[in-house]
Design a protein around this motif. Structure first.
Motif, PDB file in Angstrom:
ATOM      1  N   GLY A  49       0.849  -1.199   0.000  1.00 39.55           N
ATOM      2  CA  GLY A  49       0.000   0.000   0.000  1.00 39.55           C
ATOM      3  C   GLY A  49       0.877   1.239   0.000  1.00 39.55           C
ATOM      4  N   VAL A  50       1.852   1.235  -0.908  1.00 41.20           N
ATOM      5  CA  VAL A  50       2.889   2.290  -0.932  1.00 41.20           C
ATOM      6  C   VAL A  50       2.317   3.665  -1.293  1.00 41.20           C
ATOM      7  N   GLY A  51       1.119   3.687  -1.907  1.00 40.02           N
ATOM      8  CA  GLY A  51       0.479   4.960  -2.242  1.00 40.02           C
ATOM      9  C   GLY A  51       1.320   5.777  -3.204  1.00 40.02           C
ATOM     10  N   GLY A  53       4.153   6.842  -2.608  1.00 41.97           N
ATOM     11  CA  GLY A  53       5.572   6.575  -2.354  1.00 41.97           C
ATOM     12  C   GLY A  53       6.225   7.593  -1.439  1.00 41.97           C
ATOM     13  N   ILE A  54       5.408   8.420  -0.801  1.00 35.77           N
ATOM     14  CA  ILE A  54       6.013   9.514  -0.033  1.00 35.77           C
ATOM     15  C   ILE A  54       6.744   8.993   1.205  1.00 35.77           C
ATOM     16  N   VAL A  55       6.221   7.968   1.860  1.00 36.41           N
ATOM     17  CA  VAL A  55       6.918   7.397   3.024  1.00 36.41           C
ATOM     18  C   VAL A  55       8.105   6.561   2.533  1.00 36.41           C
ATOM     19  N   VAL A  69       4.015  -1.966  -3.548  1.00 37.84           N
ATOM     20  CA  VAL A  69       2.846  -2.302  -4.365  1.00 37.84           C
ATOM     21  C   VAL A  69       1.663  -1.485  -3.878  1.00 37.84           C
ATOM     22  N   ASP A  70       0.785  -1.169  -4.811  1.00 33.54           N
ATOM     23  CA  ASP A  70      -0.440  -0.450  -4.469  1.00 33.54           C
ATOM     24  C   ASP A  70      -1.479  -0.766  -5.533  1.00 33.54           C
ATOM     25  N   LEU A  71      -2.736  -0.757  -5.089  1.00 34.72           N
ATOM     26  CA  LEU A  71      -3.831  -1.105  -5.997  1.00 34.72           C
ATOM     27  C   LEU A  71      -4.202   0.049  -6.928  1.00 34.72           C
ATOM     28  N   SER A  72      -3.902   1.274  -6.519  1.00 36.33           N
ATOM     29  CA  SER A  72      -4.379   2.440  -7.270  1.00 36.33           C
ATOM     30  C   SER A  72      -3.335   2.921  -8.279  1.00 36.33           C
ATOM     31  N   PRO A  73      -3.645   2.813  -9.584  1.00 39.61           N
ATOM     32  CA  PRO A  73      -2.690   3.306 -10.581  1.00 39.61           C
ATOM     33  C   PRO A  73      -2.432   4.804 -10.429  1.00 39.61           C
ATOM     34  N   GLY A  74      -3.458   5.557  -9.988  1.00 40.39           N
ATOM     35  CA  GLY A  74      -3.275   7.009  -9.826  1.00 40.39           C
ATOM     36  C   GLY A  74      -2.264   7.326  -8.743  1.00 40.39           C
ATOM     37  N   MET A  75      -2.371   6.656  -7.599  1.00 34.40           N
ATOM     38  CA  MET A  75      -1.404   6.859  -6.520  1.00 34.40           C
ATOM     39  C   MET A  75      -0.021   6.379  -6.969  1.00 34.40           C
ATOM     40  N   LEU A  76      -0.031   5.233  -7.636  1.00 28.74           N
ATOM     41  CA  LEU A  76       1.240   4.613  -8.008  1.00 28.74           C
ATOM     42  C   LEU A  76       2.025   5.447  -9.031  1.00 28.74           C
ATOM     43  N   VAL A  89       1.762  -2.075  -9.633  1.00 29.95           N
ATOM     44  CA  VAL A  89       0.369  -2.246  -9.241  1.00 29.95           C
ATOM     45  C   VAL A  89       0.218  -3.656  -8.683  1.00 29.95           C
ATOM     46  N   GLY A  90      -0.378  -3.737  -7.510  1.00 33.12           N
ATOM     47  CA  GLY A  90      -0.565  -5.057  -6.901  1.00 33.12           C
ATOM     48  C   GLY A  90      -1.552  -4.963  -5.760  1.00 33.12           C
ATOM     49  N   ASP A  91      -2.239  -6.066  -5.512  1.00 30.45           N
ATOM     50  CA  ASP A  91      -3.249  -6.122  -4.464  1.00 30.45           C
ATOM     51  C   ASP A  91      -2.620  -6.679  -3.188  1.00 30.45           C
ATOM     52  N   ALA A  92      -2.789  -5.952  -2.081  1.00 31.12           N
ATOM     53  CA  ALA A  92      -2.258  -6.426  -0.797  1.00 31.12           C
ATOM     54  C   ALA A  92      -2.863  -7.770  -0.408  1.00 31.12           C
ATOM     55  N   THR A 108       1.775   1.689   5.969  1.00 34.10           N
ATOM     56  CA  THR A 108       1.367   2.880   6.712  1.00 34.10           C
ATOM     57  C   THR A 108       0.002   3.310   6.197  1.00 34.10           C
ATOM     58  N   TRP A 109      -0.939   3.421   7.119  1.00 33.55           N
ATOM     59  CA  TRP A 109      -2.291   3.855   6.791  1.00 33.55           C
ATOM     60  C   TRP A 109      -2.901   3.019   5.665  1.00 33.55           C
ATOM     61  N   LEU A 110      -2.746   1.704   5.744  1.00 37.86           N
ATOM     62  CA  LEU A 110      -3.360   0.837   4.727  1.00 37.86           C
ATOM     63  C   LEU A 110      -4.604   0.119   5.245  1.00 37.86           C
ATOM     64  N   LEU A 111      -4.516  -0.433   6.460  1.00 39.66           N
ATOM     65  CA  LEU A 111      -5.511  -1.439   6.847  1.00 39.66           C
ATOM     66  C   LEU A 111      -6.887  -0.859   7.153  1.00 39.66           C
ATOM     67  N   HIS A 112      -6.977   0.468   7.301  1.00 40.07           N
ATOM     68  CA  HIS A 112      -8.297   1.094   7.483  1.00 40.07           C
ATOM     69  C   HIS A 112      -8.891   1.462   6.124  1.00 40.07           C
ATOM     70  N   ALA A 113      -8.097   1.313   5.059  1.00 34.93           N
ATOM     71  CA  ALA A 113      -8.426   1.934   3.768  1.00 34.93           C
ATOM     72  C   ALA A 113      -9.143   1.008   2.794  1.00 34.93           C
ATOM     73  N   GLY A 114      -9.623  -0.130   3.262  1.00 38.13           N
ATOM     74  CA  GLY A 114     -10.431  -0.939   2.352  1.00 38.13           C
ATOM     75  C   GLY A 114     -10.111  -2.409   2.289  1.00 38.13           C
ATOM     76  N   PRO A 115      -8.811  -2.789   2.245  1.00 39.01           N
ATOM     77  CA  PRO A 115      -8.558  -4.230   2.069  1.00 39.01           C
ATOM     78  C   PRO A 115      -8.962  -5.018   3.305  1.00 39.01           C
ATOM     79  N   ASP A 116      -9.351  -6.279   3.105  1.00 39.81           N
ATOM     80  CA  ASP A 116      -9.701  -7.142   4.240  1.00 39.81           C
ATOM     81  C   ASP A 116      -8.406  -7.449   5.002  1.00 39.81           C
TER      82      ASP A 116
HETATM   83  C1  LIG Z   1      -4.261   6.192   3.017  1.00 40.93           C
HETATM   84  S1  LIG Z   1      -3.312   5.623   1.660  1.00 40.93           S
HETATM   85  C2  LIG Z   1      -1.706   5.389   2.379  1.00 40.93           C
HETATM   86  C3  LIG Z   1      -0.596   5.445   1.363  1.00 40.93           C
HETATM   87  C4  LIG Z   1       0.799   5.422   1.945  1.00 40.93           C
HETATM   88  N1  LIG Z   1       1.092   4.176   2.607  1.00 40.93           N
HETATM   89  C5  LIG Z   1       1.007   6.595   2.878  1.00 40.93           C
HETATM   90  O1  LIG Z   1       1.230   6.392   4.081  1.00 40.93           O
HETATM   91  O2  LIG Z   1       0.960   7.721   2.370  1.00 40.93           O
HETATM   92  C6  LIG Z   1      -3.902   3.969   1.450  1.00 40.93           C
HETATM   93  C7  LIG Z   1      -3.329   3.307   0.231  1.00 40.93           C
HETATM   94  O3  LIG Z   1      -3.715   1.937   0.258  1.00 40.93           O
HETATM   95  C8  LIG Z   1      -3.979   1.542  -1.067  1.00 40.93           C
HETATM   96  N2  LIG Z   1      -4.797   0.332  -1.048  1.00 40.93           N
HETATM   97  C9  LIG Z   1      -6.086   0.189  -0.638  1.00 40.93           C
HETATM   98  N3  LIG Z   1      -6.469  -1.092  -0.790  1.00 40.93           N
HETATM   99  C10 LIG Z   1      -5.394  -1.772  -1.288  1.00 40.93           C
HETATM  100  C11 LIG Z   1      -5.160  -3.117  -1.658  1.00 40.93           C
HETATM  101  N4  LIG Z   1      -6.101  -4.060  -1.545  1.00 40.93           N
HETATM  102  N5  LIG Z   1      -3.945  -3.444  -2.138  1.00 40.93           N
HETATM  103  C12 LIG Z   1      -2.968  -2.519  -2.268  1.00 40.93           C
HETATM  104  N6  LIG Z   1      -3.135  -1.227  -1.950  1.00 40.93           N
HETATM  105  C13 LIG Z   1      -4.332  -0.854  -1.459  1.00 40.93           C
HETATM  106  C14 LIG Z   1      -4.683   2.747  -1.676  1.00 40.93           C
HETATM  107  O4  LIG Z   1      -4.663   2.699  -3.088  1.00 40.93           O
HETATM  108  C15 LIG Z   1      -3.840   3.878  -1.087  1.00 40.93           C
HETATM  109  O5  LIG Z   1      -2.766   4.206  -1.920  1.00 40.93           O
END
Ligand SMILES: C[S@@+](CC[C@H](N)C(=O)[O-])C[C@H]1O[C@@H](n2cnc3c(N)ncnc32)[C@H](O)[C@@H]1O
Length: 257
Positions: A49-51, A53-55, A69-76, A89-92, A108-116
């Motif tokens: 969930g690198v987003g 890439g800022i961290v 890896v990150d699911l969002s091409p826009g963030m990536l 691009v990759g799914d966590a 960082t800040w991934l597990l609240h953001a949607g993936p199970d």
């Molecule tokens: C709040 S952002 C955090 C990004 C980065 N880690 C940071 O600290 O700035 C959450 C990120 O998780 C990614 N994400 C959400 N579900 C995901 C999944 N199933 N697999 C990979 N990335 C996922 C989103 O695309 C987003 O870039």
């Protein structure tokens, strides 16, 4: 294979403003400083969930070799500007990484953001070698317990009755243990202080910005958000900024075996 658009649309949409609206390099630098002492600089780091890439970029500046890896091409797209071919691009929940090939991973800040989180822990456990560590900085760390915090936390709980956006140790540790990742505790706690008035918080909520950022306010959520805004504006001295205290920390999970 490209990820389904619905799952990435929210982050694709906010990608251009994500960094600036989430504390920019200052926040990322602090996270990197919290993670770095827990990482082995001789081994690569997988950022799940690198987003943007800022961290990861800040960790790289501290001497770590980071892949992401990150699911969002826009963030990536932003991460690629920072880290080049080290991101994909990759799914966590289905990591494109060989079993047992990683020594250390961070989120960082991934597990609240949607993936199970169950699926994410399953994958982290699969790709880590025995003894490898998964370091997680939650979005909902130690939250401000002031009068604003009480309203906002209650709102977030009401918007998430099934707890899918929980990412604290009480919720995550048992899920991780079920996949052979033992929770070793919190490290690198870092208190922060900021100043917000109830009125400012209400304006932010009304503008669709929830505390943990990634949440999208839907039509169904609106009455709950409006109720919270009204409660904030009814607090004593709603224009007066409160000194708000919270803390970020790193949860350390170790791959058993
Ligand atoms: C709040 S952002 C955090 C990004 C980065 N880690 C940071 O600290 O700035 C959450 C990120 O998780 C990614 N994400 C959400 N579900 C995901 C999944 N199933 N697999 C990979 N990335 C996922 C989103 O695309 C987003 O870039």
């Amino acid at each position: 294979m490209a990820p389904p658009p619905a799952r990435t649309a929210a982050f694709d949409a906010i990608a251009p403003t994500y960094d600036a609206s989430r504390g920019g390099p200052a926040r990322a630098g602090i996270f990197a400083e919290q993670l770095a002492p827990l990482l082995d600089p001789a081994e690569p780091v997988l950022d799940i969930g690198v987003g943007t890439g800022i961290v990861a970029a800040e960790l790289t500046a501290l001497g770590h070799r980071v892949y992401g890896v990150d699911l969002s091409p826009g963030m990536l797209a932003h991460a690629r500007d920072r880290l080049g071919a080290r991101v994909a691009v990759g799914d966590a929940c289905r990591l494109p990484i060989r079993t047992g090939s990683a020594t250390q991973a961070v989120s960082t800040w991934l597990l609240h953001a949607g993936p199970d989180p169950r699926a994410v822990f399953g994958e982290a456990a699969r790709v880590l070698r025995p003894g490898g560590r998964y370091l997680v900085i939650p979005a909902r760390g130690i939250r401000p317990a002031d009068d604003i915090g009480q309203v906002v936390t209650e709102l977030e709980d009401r918007l998430d009755p099934s707890g899918t956006r929980q990412d604290g140790p009480d919720f995550l540790a048992p899920l991780a243990a079920a996949h052979g990742l033992s929770y070793e505790g919190a490290a690198s706690e870092r208190p922060t202080t900021f100043h917000v008035s109830p009125e400012e918080m209400a304006a932010a909520l009304a503008g669709g910005h929830l505390f943990t950022g990634a949440w999208q306010v839907t039509e169904t959520d609106l009455p709950l958000v409006e109720e919270a805004c009204a409660r904030l504006r009814a607090l004593p001295d709603p224009e007066l900024r409160r000194v708000r205290e919270m803390a970020d920390f790193v949860m350390v999970f170790r791959r058993e075996g």
